[in-house]
Write an enzyme that holds these catalytic residues in place. Structure first.
Site, PDB file in Angstrom:
ATOM      1  CG  ASP A 107      -2.358  -0.087   0.927  1.00 18.88           C
ATOM      2  OD1 ASP A 107      -2.901   0.933   0.487  1.00 18.88           O
ATOM      3  OD2 ASP A 107      -2.949  -1.163   1.105  1.00 18.88           O
ATOM      4  CG  ASP A 214      -5.080   5.048   1.058  1.00 18.25           C
ATOM      5  OD1 ASP A 214      -6.027   4.256   1.057  1.00 18.25           O
ATOM      6  OD2 ASP A 214      -4.982   6.009   1.853  1.00 18.25           O
ATOM      7  CD  GLU A 278      -9.146   4.172  -1.294  1.00 13.59           C
ATOM      8  OE1 GLU A 278     -10.032   3.714  -0.547  1.00 13.59           O
ATOM      9  OE2 GLU A 278      -8.173   4.830  -0.861  1.00 13.59           O
ATOM     10  CG  HIS A 356      -8.855  -2.504   3.526  1.00 18.58           C
ATOM     11  ND1 HIS A 356      -8.665  -2.409   2.161  1.00 18.58           N
ATOM     12  CD2 HIS A 356      -8.632  -1.268   4.021  1.00 18.58           C
ATOM     13  CE1 HIS A 356      -8.329  -1.164   1.859  1.00 18.58           C
ATOM     14  NE2 HIS A 356      -8.309  -0.454   2.959  1.00 18.58           N
ATOM     15  CG  ASP A 357     -11.616   0.708   3.325  1.00 23.12           C
ATOM     16  OD1 ASP A 357     -11.260   0.604   4.521  1.00 23.12           O
ATOM     17  OD2 ASP A 357     -11.006   1.412   2.498  1.00 23.12           O
TER      18      ASP A 357
END
Length: 587
Positions: A107, A214, A278, A356-357
């Site tokens: 990430d 991210d 993202e 993960h969100d």
């Protein structure tokens, strides 16, 4: 689009055909009994990961961090959070992935740092510090009564405002997320250079094969800062994503990152490294294409989140967890939009329904009742593997993990976003502003909270599901004895065995599945989701029953059944939650 651009769309690159597997290190495998997953735990399971059939391992943030936001608040890009291990462990993991013919990406969290990062400590130390301008500092405003108020009225993603007062230097600093996550100022060139060296080159020099980037479209803010329009008259703070998403210099910044860093590196086997961004709040394809056009040389692909926002209020708004019922045609239109937007372009897309969100896909999109869980998992697997683009799976998806039980109380929810939304709901309900808010937000969190994906991985039927011999940082799902990797590895009909099989099929039929053109059939049907994929003379037909009742299948004459998710498939009846793929050709 020029002919040259169209030829770039058809260019075959390793990451277009890859299946990526996201690992959330806190919840994957604990090697030393302290209750936290760690890098040595991932190393212990490298054979398992390779056996699934994935090509790339993506590790969510394992950098040093106070863990206010589970590692998305980085205090040192060049160090590893001690409970996860050391830099040397990550280097060993990189080598283990490569030895198993898998690549590895990390990430890249560079919209903000932790307030514990050395850069921010310097920045807040004085107004004339050289790093003062590496973050956004602004003086207070004052209302008509002379009370101090923040520089703008923005609402943050985690509820509350985006400005926090710093007593020491008597100014506010900006944070789109938690107050412990101050935003970096990408306008400052020295700041950008430090990001490239510390967060990127440090790890690329150790052999990683790329980044998941991210919050990639938030680096360029709309300056000077001005108030957002009032869309919620009951609140002092307002949704304001238009003030920081897709800002005026964003493409300049990403091009520079690609030119100066990304393009200078290769994977362990000599291929271009990969970047996947993202990209939030980009609902129009024309706003997405510039980020992922091959000619633009910015990112290879992005995550666009319409599918995971289905039934959810807008991010950054008061009602994110105020859920709305959705119907299957809405899902179909979203999939169609993001499958088709690359046609006639040199852009690329991603395929996913978990990360993960978000809540688990079985609980979100199908049926997680014990009698339907396996069928739901397999049907959704076929939904994904038939789609064009690079495929992303999230840990536990391949064994059919589901949301936390609804009986759990809100104290089991650990995530800062969940806690903030719940605290806000309790306050607004108890002061009479919104009496039913607690019930509505509890329902929304039970369905979509980020916590669901963060429950520890269910390895076997031993204590804590084999995740840890100590007290896990987060409670293990009550169903681990019946849903775990060890039992499924021995069962040819398990969800895990099915995923292994269909991931092989995706590779064997990559022309039509990875590169084919998508066409939605019967868009208004409320029970079935049917689409075709075409590549030259090859056609595949994907038929999915999203209901728990039998449905009539479409006409499949002249086509051969490639795979069904149901053990008792029959030609004239589509079983409850059954998925099928037909082709008009043989391999």
């Amino acid at each position: 689009m020029s002919p040259h651009a169209d030829s770039l769309h058809h260019r075959r690159v390793w990451w277009k055909e890859a299946t990526f597997y996201q690992i959330y290190p806190a919840s994957f495998k604990d090697s030393n009994g302290d209750g936290w997953g760690d890098i040595p735990g991932i190393l212990q399971k490298i054979d398992y990961i390779a056996s699934v059939g994935v090509d790339v391992v993506w590790i969510s943030p394992m950098f040093d961090s106070p863990q206010i936001d589970m590692g998305y608040d980085v205090s040192d890009y060049e160090a590893v959070y001690a409970p996860y291990g050391r830099v040397e462990d990550v280097v060993e993991l990189v080598e283990a992935c490569h030895k198993n013919h898998m690549k590895i990406i990390l990430d890249l969290v560079v919209n903000h740092t932790s307030d514990q990062h050395a850069w921010f400590k310097e920045s807040r130390s004085s107004k004339d510090n050289p790093k003062r301008d590496w973050y956004f500092w602004r003086p207070a405003r004052h209302d008509e009564q002379g009370n101090r108020i923040p520089p703008t009225n923005y609402r943050s993603y985690f509820a509350g405002g985006t400005w926090t007062w710093d007593e020491h230097t008597q100014e506010y600093y900006l944070h789109l997320y938690d107050k412990s996550q101050p935003d970096l100022n990408w306008e400052n060139e020295d700041c950008r250079r430090a990001i490239y060296n510390s967060a990127m080159r440090f790890w690329l020099d150790k052999g990683i094969d790329g980044f998941r980037v991210d919050t990639v479209n938030k680096y360029s803010k709309v300056l000077p800062f001005t108030d957002a329009p009032v869309t919620d008259p009951t609140s002092d703070i307002q949704p304001a994503a238009q003030m920081w998403c897709n800002g005026p210099r964003i493409h300049e910044f990403i091009k520079e990152m690609n030119r100066d860093v990304v393009s200078q590196y290769r994977t362990y086997d000599g291929q271009p490294i990969v970047t996947v961004g993202e990209l939030s709040l980009c609902s129009h394809p024309e706003s997405v294409v510039p980020y992922v056009s091959a000619l633009e040389k910015e990112l290879d692909m992005v995550f666009q989140f319409d599918i995971t926002h289905l039934g959810q209020g807008p991010p950054g708004c008061n009602d994110k967890y105020d859920t709305a019922e959705w119907k299957l045609p809405e899902m179909k239109r979203i999939v169609e939009k993001w499958q088709c937007f690359i046609e006639g372009t040199d852009a690329w897309t991603t395929v996913f329904n978990e990360n993960h969100d978000n809540g688990r896909s079985i609980s979100r999109f199908a049926n997680d009742a014990p009698e339907w869980r396996e069928q739901s998992a397999k049907m959704l697997a076929l939904w994904l593997i038939g789609q064009t683009g690079s495929l992303f799976l999230y840990q536990g998806q391949e064994i059919g993990m589901i949301n936390a039980p609804k009986e759990w109380n809100m104290q089991e929810y650990k995530d800062v976003e969940s806690q903030n939304y719940w605290a806000e709901a309790v306050r607004l309900a108890e002061n009479g502003t919104d009496p039913t808010r607690k019930e509505r937000i509890a329902h929304g969190l039970q369905l979509m909270a980020r916590d669901h994906a963060r429950l520890p991985f269910q390895w076997d039927d031993n204590v804590n599901g084999g995740f840890s011999t100590g007290e896990p940082w987060m409670r293990v799902h009550d169903a681990y004895k019946g849903v775990n990797a060890a039992s499924q590895e021995k069962d040819a009909e398990s969800v895990l065995s099915f995923y292994k099989r269909v991931l092989r099929l995706r590779k064997e039929h990559k022309d039509v599945f990875v590169y084919g053109t998508f066409e939605l059939l019967d868009p208004e049907n409320l029970g079935t989701f049917v689409y075709t994929k075409r590549y030259q003379e090859k056609t595949a037909l994907v038929v999915l029953n999203f209901t728990t009742t039998s449905q009539s299948p479409p006409d499949t004459k002249d086509m051969k059944l490639l795979v069904s998710s149901h053990p008792k498939t029959t030609a004239d009846i589509l079983q409850p939650l059954e998925g099928r793929i037909y082709t008009n050709y043989k391999l």
